[in-house]
Enzyme design. Structure first.
Site, PDB file in Angstrom:
ATOM      1  N   HIS A  60       0.851  -1.244  -0.150  1.00  0.00           N
ATOM      2  CA  HIS A  60       0.046  -0.084  -0.017  1.00  0.00           C
ATOM      3  C   HIS A  60       0.749   1.330   0.068  1.00  0.00           C
ATOM      4  O   HIS A  60       0.246   2.517  -0.085  1.00  0.00           O
ATOM      5  CB  HIS A  60      -0.752   0.089   1.147  1.00  0.00           C
ATOM      6  N   ARG A  61       2.213   1.313   0.343  1.00  0.00           N
ATOM      7  CA  ARG A  61       3.096   2.369   0.104  1.00  0.00           C
ATOM      8  C   ARG A  61       3.174   2.773  -1.193  1.00  0.00           C
ATOM      9  O   ARG A  61       3.481   3.889  -1.572  1.00  0.00           O
ATOM     10  CB  ARG A  61       4.388   2.045   0.917  1.00  0.00           C
TER      11      ARG A  61
END
Length: 479
Positions: free
Chosen positions: A450-451
């Site tokens: 998700h980064r």
């Protein structure tokens, strides 16, 4: 006159610092040729046959099967220029004299100083990747941070046929090495640049000499220290819990986490520890994809596997969503988008799960992908994959449908940013062209860092993959 040469475990490359002896290929007294394999070892990446750069008669072996040997520790000594008769009892160079017998002392089998000094002048220099037998190569070999340096470090590993010491592990405050004092621990190189890292370690009583950093050239990063602190606290909590202990239960089995199994366990743990992953999934009608594969596999043409078709879909999807072919550099806090797709695919073998890598998958046709994946799978089953064929992947395709399951939330193959999972293809009721029909349905799952992206990008990627599965003709637009 025979000259005794000592052959040590060479630098295995890819940051590997030790190996487990799986099988000896020679006995003491055997005659070996230059570059003949003498031992089979298992590293954290693959099984490797190690060739000896010297030709002659084996006078000693060091380490039993199953023992872990650090890089630079002796494997065998070879009497160069000797004949087998020279090693007969009474000849001064037999197994007992070489230190191979049970009564051999700690120094037995060690080559004379003059022989060691002459090592650079003989041997093929062709051992393993990144390692030769020249003196300059030996001088270039780096010392791993946290490893004892100096002559005493090597001398301690020279007991023939004795298990090698276990690999270095993080040493928290209060460990046996620290309790014995700095002299017992020996001098160590601590690869730390940041004063903040040193302060965090000092505040939590962590000995940096026992850590191996994840940064370039073993640099110890803040994440390494924080992970070690968490592990230390967890051990302390577990030790303080009621009933905690290591007492064996009758009939239990203990399997060492080392070699490929240990490397996989460490990678899974690090992925879960560092990557904030999320998963989305969708069902897709794979009937047309199966029909396209049947049409491709006409008699006389190279066979195209279903996995190769899915790989081709992955490369087309990554061309549309290049932000997913990336990694996160935690040292600089940057997302690094990668120019080439090195596609890994999960393969189950007798030795455990491995992930062979197809280089430059975006440049290959479906036929080329199918041929390369078949070759890598067969090589993986025989344990012959090289380090280059197992490392530096940028995206992973995981077909767990072969196990007869529909879905999964796999662990991302660190340091990659995403993984596509494919479940089994099964006949199910499906609404097709407005009518209920029996179609071949597959569940696709997509796990992502998700980064690197948000849910919109991940959903768009997975939707495009599903559309290509349902309508393979869409791939023509990506050609």
């Amino acid at each position: 006159m025979a000259v005794v040469r000592e052959f040590t475990l060479p630098d295995l490359g890819e940051g590997l610092t030790e190996a487990v002896i799986v099988r000896w290929l020679v006995e003491v007294g055997d005659v070996v040729a230059v570059d003949q394999p003498v031992v089979e070892v298992e590293t954290a990446k693959a099984m490797v046959e190690v060739p000896c750069p010297y030709g002659g008669v084996v006078t000693a072996r060091f380490g039993e099967e199953g023992a872990e040997v650090p890089v630079g520790a002796p494997l065998v000594t070879v009497a160069v220029g000797a004949a087998p008769d020279d090693l007969a009892p009474g000849g001064g160079a037999g197994p007992d004299a070489a230190g191979a017998g049970p009564a051999a002392g700690p120094g037995a089998g060690a080559p004379p100083a003059s022989a060691r000094e002459g090592e650079a002048d003989s041997g093929s220099g062709n051992v393993l990747v990144g390692y030769g037998t020249s003196a300059s190569a030996a001088r270039r070999r780096r010392v791993r941070p946290g490893t004892p340096a100096g002559p005493g470090a090597r001398a301690s590993a020279k007991a023939p046929e004795a298990p090698a010491p276990a690999a270095a592990a993080p040493v928290p405050t209060g460990s046996r090495a620290e309790a014995a004092g700095p002299e017992a621990a020996g001098p160590r190189t601590v690869a730390v640049i940041s004063p903040l890292v040193r302060r965090i370690a000092r505040e939590h009583g962590l000995d940096l000499r026992g850590l191996t950093g994840s940064g370039r050239d073993g640099l110890i990063l803040r994440t390494d220290v924080e992970s070690a602190v968490r592990a230390l606290r967890e051990r302390e909590t577990a030790a303080a819990a009621p009933g905690a202990g290591t007492a064996a239960v009758p009939g239990e089995q203990r399997i060492p986490l080392r070699g490929m199994r240990g490397a996989a366990a460490e990678k899974f743990s690090r992925s879960r520890r560092e990557i904030p992953d999320a998963t989305c999934w969708v069902d897709a009608d794979a009937t047309e994809l199966l029909a396209a594969r049947r049409a491709m596999n006409v008699p006389g043409a190279p066979k195209v596997s279903l996995l190769a078709l899915l790989a081709r879909i992955c490369t087309a999807a990554l061309a549309r969503y290049p932000e997913l072919n990336a990694t996160v550099d935690t040292a600089t806090q940057e997302i690094v988008r990668l120019p080439a797709v090195h596609l890994g695919f999960a393969a189950q073998t007798d030795r455990g799960l491995v992930v062979p890598v197809v280089r430059d998958a975006q440049r290959r046709t479906v036929e080329e992908l199918s041929a390369e994946m078949a070759r890598l799978t067969e090589t993986a089953r025989t344990g012959g994959l090289s380090l280059a064929e197992l490392t530096h992947g940028t995206f992973t395709l995981n077909n767990y449908g072969v196990f007869g399951v529909d879905g999964s939330t796999p662990i991302i193959n660190h340091p990659e940013a995403a993984m596509l999972g494919v479940g089994r293809i099964a006949a199910k009721p499906w609404v097709h062209e407005g009518e209920l029909a029996v179609r071949q349905v597959v569940q696709l799952s997509f796990t992502f860092d998700h980064r690197v992206c948000d849910g919109g990008t991940a959903g768009g990627f997975l939707r495009y993959v599903a559309d290509c599965v349902e309508q393979p003709a869409l791939l023509l637009r990506a050609l």
